[in-house]
Design a protein around this motif. Structure first.
Motif, PDB file in Angstrom:
ATOM      1  N   GLU A 221       1.074   4.072  -3.229  1.00 40.30           N
ATOM      2  CA  GLU A 221       0.487   5.153  -3.011  1.00 40.30           C
ATOM      3  C   GLU A 221       1.405   6.389  -3.134  1.00 40.30           C
ATOM      4  O   GLU A 221       1.189   7.638  -3.127  1.00 40.30           O
ATOM      5  CB  GLU A 221      -0.239   5.206  -1.721  1.00 40.30           C
ATOM      6  CG  GLU A 221      -1.629   4.421  -1.867  1.00 40.30           C
ATOM      7  CD  GLU A 221      -2.723   4.510  -0.713  1.00 40.30           C
ATOM      8  OE1 GLU A 221      -2.129   4.920   0.350  1.00 40.30           O
ATOM      9  OE2 GLU A 221      -3.704   4.065  -0.717  1.00 40.30           O
TER      10      GLU A 221
ATOM     11  N   LYS B  64       0.918  -1.341  -0.072  1.00 40.43           N
ATOM     12  CA  LYS B  64      -0.151  -0.149  -0.069  1.00 40.43           C
ATOM     13  C   LYS B  64       0.879   1.266  -0.031  1.00 40.43           C
ATOM     14  O   LYS B  64       0.502   2.084  -0.849  1.00 40.43           O
ATOM     15  CB  LYS B  64      -0.867  -0.153   1.081  1.00 40.43           C
ATOM     16  CG  LYS B  64      -1.702   1.143   1.378  1.00 40.43           C
ATOM     17  CD  LYS B  64      -2.728   1.070   2.589  1.00 40.43           C
ATOM     18  CE  LYS B  64      -3.384   2.530   2.928  1.00 40.43           C
ATOM     19  NZ  LYS B  64      -4.387   2.806   1.870  1.00 40.43           N
ATOM     20  N   SER B  65       2.018   1.335   0.858  1.00 44.49           N
ATOM     21  CA  SER B  65       2.635   2.315   1.017  1.00 44.49           C
ATOM     22  C   SER B  65       3.367   2.633  -0.248  1.00 44.49           C
ATOM     23  O   SER B  65       3.814   3.640  -0.798  1.00 44.49           O
ATOM     24  CB  SER B  65       3.684   2.170   2.136  1.00 44.49           C
ATOM     25  OG  SER B  65       3.051   2.344   3.203  1.00 44.49           O
TER      26      SER B  65
ATOM     27  N   GLY C 205      -6.791  -0.240  -1.095  1.00 43.41           N
ATOM     28  CA  GLY C 205      -7.449  -0.657   0.070  1.00 43.41           C
ATOM     29  C   GLY C 205      -7.303  -1.882   0.537  1.00 43.41           C
ATOM     30  O   GLY C 205      -6.910  -3.017  -0.344  1.00 43.41           O
TER      31      GLY C 205
ATOM     32  N   LEU D 187      -6.699  -2.614  -5.566  1.00 43.34           N
ATOM     33  CA  LEU D 187      -6.088  -1.313  -6.133  1.00 43.34           C
ATOM     34  C   LEU D 187      -6.984  -0.429  -7.040  1.00 43.34           C
ATOM     35  O   LEU D 187      -7.482  -1.189  -7.776  1.00 43.34           O
ATOM     36  CB  LEU D 187      -4.700  -1.749  -6.797  1.00 43.34           C
ATOM     37  CG  LEU D 187      -3.763  -0.458  -7.303  1.00 43.34           C
ATOM     38  CD1 LEU D 187      -2.520  -1.050  -7.482  1.00 43.34           C
ATOM     39  CD2 LEU D 187      -4.285   0.119  -8.704  1.00 43.34           C
ATOM     40  N   ASN D 188      -7.188   0.630  -6.817  1.00 43.97           N
ATOM     41  CA  ASN D 188      -8.255   1.487  -7.721  1.00 43.97           C
ATOM     42  C   ASN D 188      -7.230   2.765  -8.276  1.00 43.97           C
ATOM     43  O   ASN D 188      -6.901   3.548  -7.490  1.00 43.97           O
ATOM     44  CB  ASN D 188      -9.301   2.079  -7.042  1.00 43.97           C
ATOM     45  CG  ASN D 188     -10.350   2.786  -7.475  1.00 43.97           C
ATOM     46  OD1 ASN D 188     -10.307   2.788  -8.822  1.00 43.97           O
ATOM     47  ND2 ASN D 188     -11.364   3.377  -7.174  1.00 43.97           N
ATOM     48  N   SER D 189      -7.173   2.867  -9.573  1.00 42.64           N
ATOM     49  CA  SER D 189      -6.202   3.912  -9.817  1.00 42.64           C
ATOM     50  C   SER D 189      -7.135   4.442 -11.197  1.00 42.64           C
ATOM     51  O   SER D 189      -8.116   3.653 -12.064  1.00 42.64           O
ATOM     52  CB  SER D 189      -4.876   3.475 -10.415  1.00 42.64           C
ATOM     53  OG  SER D 189      -4.892   2.456 -10.973  1.00 42.64           O
TER      54      SER D 189
ATOM     55  N   GLU E 137      -5.087   9.175 -10.435  1.00 46.85           N
ATOM     56  CA  GLU E 137      -5.436   8.805  -8.901  1.00 46.85           C
ATOM     57  C   GLU E 137      -5.023   7.551  -8.636  1.00 46.85           C
ATOM     58  O   GLU E 137      -4.938   6.577  -9.660  1.00 46.85           O
ATOM     59  CB  GLU E 137      -7.075   9.030  -8.850  1.00 46.85           C
ATOM     60  CG  GLU E 137      -7.751  10.166  -9.118  1.00 46.85           C
ATOM     61  CD  GLU E 137      -9.372   9.946  -9.067  1.00 46.85           C
ATOM     62  OE1 GLU E 137      -9.868   8.921  -8.364  1.00 46.85           O
ATOM     63  OE2 GLU E 137      -9.754  10.894  -9.510  1.00 46.85           O
TER      64      GLU E 137
ATOM     65  N   GLU F 137      -5.045   4.727  -5.182  1.00 46.94           N
ATOM     66  CA  GLU F 137      -5.335   4.371  -3.578  1.00 46.94           C
ATOM     67  C   GLU F 137      -5.350   2.689  -3.721  1.00 46.94           C
ATOM     68  O   GLU F 137      -5.722   2.068  -4.673  1.00 46.94           O
ATOM     69  CB  GLU F 137      -6.653   4.826  -3.294  1.00 46.94           C
ATOM     70  CG  GLU F 137      -7.976   4.104  -3.777  1.00 46.94           C
ATOM     71  CD  GLU F 137      -9.180   4.697  -3.089  1.00 46.94           C
ATOM     72  OE1 GLU F 137      -9.113   5.384  -1.928  1.00 46.94           O
ATOM     73  OE2 GLU F 137     -10.212   4.291  -3.730  1.00 46.94           O
TER      74      GLU F 137
END
Length: 118
Positions: free
Chosen positions: A50, A46-47, A65, A78-80, A61, A63
């Protein structure tokens, strides 16, 4: 009639501008990976993901989750957003993205992905 034709041309122009690509990826980690290790890997991934917009400027964009429901199959979503599929492809081979993906390599069981226009 000329005004209607002009309006259609403007509409087509703006339609090309506003269509973007949403890139969604889900990851399932192996059942034999201890929970503490799953959590460590998930947070590291995640780090890393992001942080990518700082080095990959065409990410619009992004993020990651982490699933909070143990009854569900997938651990990470993962949503981009990108301007086009060429940017998604460039992102997929970018060295920083590849490095982030390697954080999951030992723990990953499966991956599912969808790209769609919106």
């Amino acid at each position: 009639m000329l005004l209607l034709q002009y309006d259609r041309q403007i509409y087509k122009y703006f339609l090309k501008i506003i269509i973007m690509i949403r890139h969604i990826v889900m990851f399932k980690l192996r059942d034999d990976v201890p929970e503490a290790e799953k959590l460590r890997v998930m947070n590291a991934f995640k780090s890393a993901i992001e942080a990518l917009p700082a080095t990959i400027p065409f990410i619009r964009e992004i993020e990651v989750g982490l699933n909070i429901d143990p009854d569900e199959k997938w651990h990470i979503a993962l949503n981009s957003v990108f301007d086009n599929m060429d940017d998604v492809r460039a992102y997929s081979v970018h060295p920083n993205h590849v490095a982030a993906g390697k954080l999951l390599a030992q723990a990953k069981e499966s991956r599912a992905c969808v790209n769609y226009q919106f």
